[in-house]
Design an enzyme around this catalytic site. Structure first.
Site, PDB file in Angstrom:
ATOM      1  N   ASP A 109      -7.305   7.862   1.958  1.00 49.40           N
ATOM      2  CA  ASP A 109      -6.226   8.157   2.898  1.00 49.40           C
ATOM      3  C   ASP A 109      -6.088   9.644   3.195  1.00 49.40           C
ATOM      4  OD1 ASP A 109      -5.742   5.467   2.622  1.00 49.40           O
ATOM      5  OD2 ASP A 109      -3.621   5.686   2.108  1.00 49.40           O
ATOM      6  N   HIS A 118      -7.284   9.292  -2.208  1.00 46.29           N
ATOM      7  CA  HIS A 118      -7.090  10.241  -1.108  1.00 46.29           C
ATOM      8  C   HIS A 118      -8.227  11.248  -1.076  1.00 46.29           C
ATOM      9  CE1 HIS A 118      -3.120   8.592  -2.085  1.00 46.29           C
ATOM     10  NE2 HIS A 118      -2.773   8.853  -0.830  1.00 46.29           N
TER      11      HIS A 118
END
Length: 273
Positions: free
Chosen positions: A82, A228
């Site tokens: 992400d 992430h």
């Protein structure tokens, strides 16, 4: 007799019918009573009242639009990253994934896509999946529909501009989305709503070893793993994380591929007394 005429009793003036004829008349009256109620009901309404298969309530479950994991036959998992693209870390991750021949799913921020469209284009070109993660990473659950729509549309357009195709997946920032929002977003944009079942909390930056251990310990067949690609510790954790997941026999696919592999959940046996 005082001028009064004799009147026969009222009972004596009734018409007397033979018993057989009286039975026939009673039968005719009974038949008329049965026929009259249905006479004024249209044929369509009488047909609708019949318990046909067509008129039975639709008990079929609605198609699933939100996924945090998928029931699959086999050791398949989806790695997701992400908040990128990030100018240095995302290309480093792409190099690692290419070396392992792994396809992942990137949920990108629209602002970052606008700044680094070449990185997103490379990820798509190398077979990775690109999903919508909003324009500026707000909490959708606290926003108006129009504001959410604007966030999604701008990011959708940026991804289309960078890759040539529109995304089919959306991950709400922080997982913040109401049930009503999920439905209208799916209906309007056609997105599947993607959450996760493995979260190493790498955004807290606990260190590469912790990130790796959490992912390896919690991942199961059908897992959607969250991480992430904007945190250096996450990228540093990935080489050994991927090695250990591969050693456990896991095979890596994109989220859409994982969803296409979905199988019905097995029926759990009920205990009997």
């Amino acid at each position: 007799m005082n001028g009064l005429r004799y009147e026969p009793a009222l009972l004596d003036r009734r018409i007397r019918l033979p018993p057989a004829l009286m039975c026939v008349l009673r039968l005719l009256v009974f038949c008329c009573l049965l026929w009259l109620p249905s006479r004024d009901v249209p044929a369509e309404e009488r047909a609708a009242a019949q318990p046909t298969e067509k008129n039975k309530p639709n008990t079929q479950a609605q198609p699933r639009i939100t996924f945090d994991s998928v029931h699959v036959d086999g050791p398949y998992i989806a790695m997701t990253f992400d908040d990128g693209p990030q100018t240095k870390l995302t290309p480093k991750l792409l190099d690692l994934l290419a070396a392992h021949h792994i396809k992942a799913t990137f949920f990108v921020i629209g602002e970052n896509v606008a700044q680094h469209p070449d990185i997103v284009a490379r990820a798509a070109r190398e077979g990775h999946e690109i999903g919508n993660h909003s324009w500026s990473h707000p909490k959708f659950g606290k926003m108006s529909d129009q504001s959410v729509r604007r966030e999604l549309q701008r990011t959708d357009d940026a991804i289309k501009s960078a890759t040539g195709t529109r995304p089919t997946l959306m991950r709400p920032p922080y997982g913040s989305l109401t049930a009503r929002q999920k439905r209208w977003i799916h209906d309007e944009f056609g997105y599947e709503i993607i959450l996760w079942d493995v979260d190493p909390f790498d955004w807290k930056r606990p260190g590469p070893a912790v990130v790796r251990n959490r992912i390896v310990k919690e991942t199961r067949p059908g897992s959607i793993v969250l991480s992430h690609d904007i945190h250096p510790g996450t990228i540093d954790a990935m080489p050994t994380t991927l090695d250990q997941l591969e050693a456990k026999g896991f095979k890596f696919v994109t989220v859409s591929e994982l969803i296409r592999m979905a199988r019905p959940e097995p029926v759990k046996p009920t205990s009997s007394d």
